[in-house]
Scaffold this motif. Structure first.
Motif, PDB file in Angstrom:
ATOM      1  N   GLN A 165       0.931  -1.722   0.185  1.00 34.89           N
ATOM      2  CA  GLN A 165      -0.234   0.085  -0.039  1.00 34.89           C
ATOM      3  C   GLN A 165       1.054   1.339   0.455  1.00 34.89           C
ATOM      4  OE1 GLN A 165      -2.735  -0.729   2.827  1.00 34.89           O
ATOM      5  NE2 GLN A 165      -4.012  -1.715   2.220  1.00 34.89           N
TER       6      GLN A 165
ATOM      7  N   LYS B 232       0.695   4.010  -2.929  1.00 36.63           N
ATOM      8  CA  LYS B 232       0.765   5.674  -2.561  1.00 36.63           C
ATOM      9  C   LYS B 232       1.697   7.027  -3.109  1.00 36.63           C
ATOM     10  CE  LYS B 232      -1.838   4.439   1.237  1.00 36.63           C
ATOM     11  NZ  LYS B 232      -2.289   4.862   2.878  1.00 36.63           N
TER      12      LYS B 232
ATOM     13  N   ASP C  91       4.029   6.179  -1.052  1.00 37.47           N
ATOM     14  CA  ASP C  91       4.679   6.618   0.720  1.00 37.47           C
ATOM     15  C   ASP C  91       6.387   6.377   0.401  1.00 37.47           C
ATOM     16  OD1 ASP C  91       2.891   7.636   1.295  1.00 37.47           O
ATOM     17  OD2 ASP C  91       2.264   6.201   2.196  1.00 37.47           O
TER      18      ASP C  91
END
Ligand SMILES: [Fe+2]
Ligand SMILES: [Fe+2]
Ligand SMILES: [Fe+2]
Length: 486
Positions: free
Chosen positions: A218, A222, A224
């Protein structure tokens, strides 16, 4: 030194005074602060945290519920569930505690841990709804210690539960409040101090690992965390090779920008494997010896070699295996393509090289998070990584602007509407992957290199086992002679 000791003593007596205020207000909190601080500190030590960080965690543990002093008695001693409104009041306690603590300059540094000790990993906590790595690590640790102690101690609104049950709840992490990277270590740690059997732990471990990997995926999706970049040089080489007007000089000019790669390429061309009898000193002359189009794959492999690095020994070996597996698969895919005159051999080399690229950032992220008291089982790591790697690979290839066809083939997905040629490419890649496992370049521990029967028919390829054996030997030979050159 003496002065420092004095300050320390002063801080400690201040902290003790503040704790006595909390305990007086709420008998249920008696001992809670001490225990939470103790759990959090010994756990942080196990994780190998720095001394000063551990000290901060200790003080924060002692003071984390200081804000409860301002909570009305009706709420603190209420036997049943709290109403929504009452809950809103309770949610103020970390903010109040932070306010008090930040007024004392020596304690100001611990205030973030205190403010965020009820933040949840998935962002559903309070007071700020921070998520994942936004939450200070000290606060993530505090949440575990705090939750565990609150569960095993009786509270006005519910009775105590047994340590093992509490650990199971933490392991399940149903509400996704805890940092999945910390869970299994924390459970290990509490099990060891409570003398609990950890036999039932194994499956929990794997669940925690899976959660950890899902969280990593995830974060990649995203944006990150950074994904591996396509090195500029590979990008430029692809452009040169696809340009029909370009020649060896153009290709050499691109490669020469990179000193390390140039040197490796030259020494490779001088190696026995690549027929280096007459010594070569330039990229310009190395290219024809290695092959004009082959150079693209070779340079890509060299450029990616460094990616397969991990700073922790547990993952170092695994990364090394993954590298060798990828390289062997590249050679195998190319060999099969040539042998059967199907597809573009150099393209298949690239695909073989990159088919497991999604595993690299996953293992890297895991190796950086690796703070396990007992490391995860390699078999579990491989299984979980296998489950998620193609999603990461897809992200990577999209960012590199590779074509959809390449992506599908490299992910080894048969596209039902795909043409015959791309289906056969997928088959070649699959066969190459199997072949590398059978000759001892697989990833799992029990790939012994003993060939098992490969059903080539079901892969839509018409290769007899004799040919396959011969190819396996050929690839073993390339790997023995050339793998170290990259
Ligand atoms: Fe609290
Ligand atoms: Fe607490
Ligand atoms: Fe593979």
């Amino acid at each position: 030194m003496k002065e420092e000791k004095k300050v320390q003593n002063y801080v400690m007596s201040l902290v003790r005074m503040l704790i006595s205020v909390i305990e007086e207000k709420d008998p249920f909190l008696r001992g809670h602060a001490e225990r939470v601080a103790r759990y959090a500190v010994s756990f942080s030590k196990k994780l190998g945290m720095k001394k000063w960080d551990i000290e901060k965690i200790y003080l924060a543990g002692l003071l984390h519920d200081l804000g409860m002093v301002y909570m009305p008695y009706e709420i603190i001693q209420k036997p049943g569930e709290l109403t929504e409104e009452e809950m809103e009041t309770v949610k103020q306690h970390p903010i109040i505690a932070e306010k008090i603590v930040s007024k004392v300059s020596v304690l100001a540094e611990i205030s973030p841990i205190i403010r965020h000790h009820h933040e949840a990993f998935d962002g559903s906590g309070y007071p700020d709804g921070l998520k994942g790595a936004e939450i200070p690590i000290g606060a993530r640790i505090m949440l575990l210690a705090d939750t565990y102690d609150s569960m095993v101690a009786a509270r006005p609104h519910r009775s105590a539960i047994k340590p093992l049950e509490a650990l199971r709840e933490i392991m399940n992490n149903k509400k996704r409040r805890f940092d999945p990277a910390l869970i299994s270590d924390f459970v290990d740690y509490i099990s060891s101090i409570e003398g609990l059997s950890t036999k039932k732990k194994v499956s929990g471990d794997k669940d925690a690992l899976r959660e950890m990997i899902m969280a990593i995926v995830q974060r990649y999706q995203k944006g990150d965390i950074d994904l591996p970049h396509l090195p500029k040089i590979v990008h430029e080489i692809i452009e040169v090779i696809h340009d029909p007007k370009s020649n060896v000089d153009d290709l050499a000019a691109v490669i020469e920008q990179d000193g390390v790669i140039s040197l490796k390429l030259i020494s490779m061309s001088n190696s026995l494997w690549y027929g280096g009898i007459e010594k070569i000193y330039s990229v310009r002359r190395a290219i024809p010896r290695l092959g004009y189009r082959e150079t693209q794959g070779i340079v890509t492999a060299i450029a990616y070699r460094d990616l397969y690095e991990a700073n922790n020994i547990h993952y170092k070996l695994l990364m090394e295996k993954l590298w060798l597996h990828s390289l062997a698969c590249a050679f195998a895919a190319k060999a099969i393509s040539k042998k059967m005159a199907v597809g573009d051999a150099e393209l298949l080399f690239m695909m073989g090289l990159l088919h497991d690229i999604g595993k690299v950032p996953l293992l890297k992220a895991l190796s950086q998070m690796e703070r396990q008291v007992t490391p995860f089982h390699i078999k579990d790591v491989l299984e979980c990584v296998e489950e998620f790697h193609s999603r990461v690979a897809e992200e990577i290839f999209h960012r590199w602007r590779f074509s959809e066809k390449f992506i599908d083939a490299a992910k080894m997905y048969e596209d039902p509407q795909g043409d015959d040629a791309s289906e056969r490419m997928v088959s070649i890649l699959r066969l190459a992957d199997r072949l590398t496992q059978d000759i001892g370049y697989g990833l799992s521990e029990n790939d012994t290199g003993e060939a098992h029967f490969i059903e080539t028919d079901s892969m839509g390829l018409n290769i007899d086992n004799e040919t396959l054996d011969a190819m396996g030997d050929e690839i073993k030979k390339v790997m023995r002679n050339a793998a170290h050159l990259f």
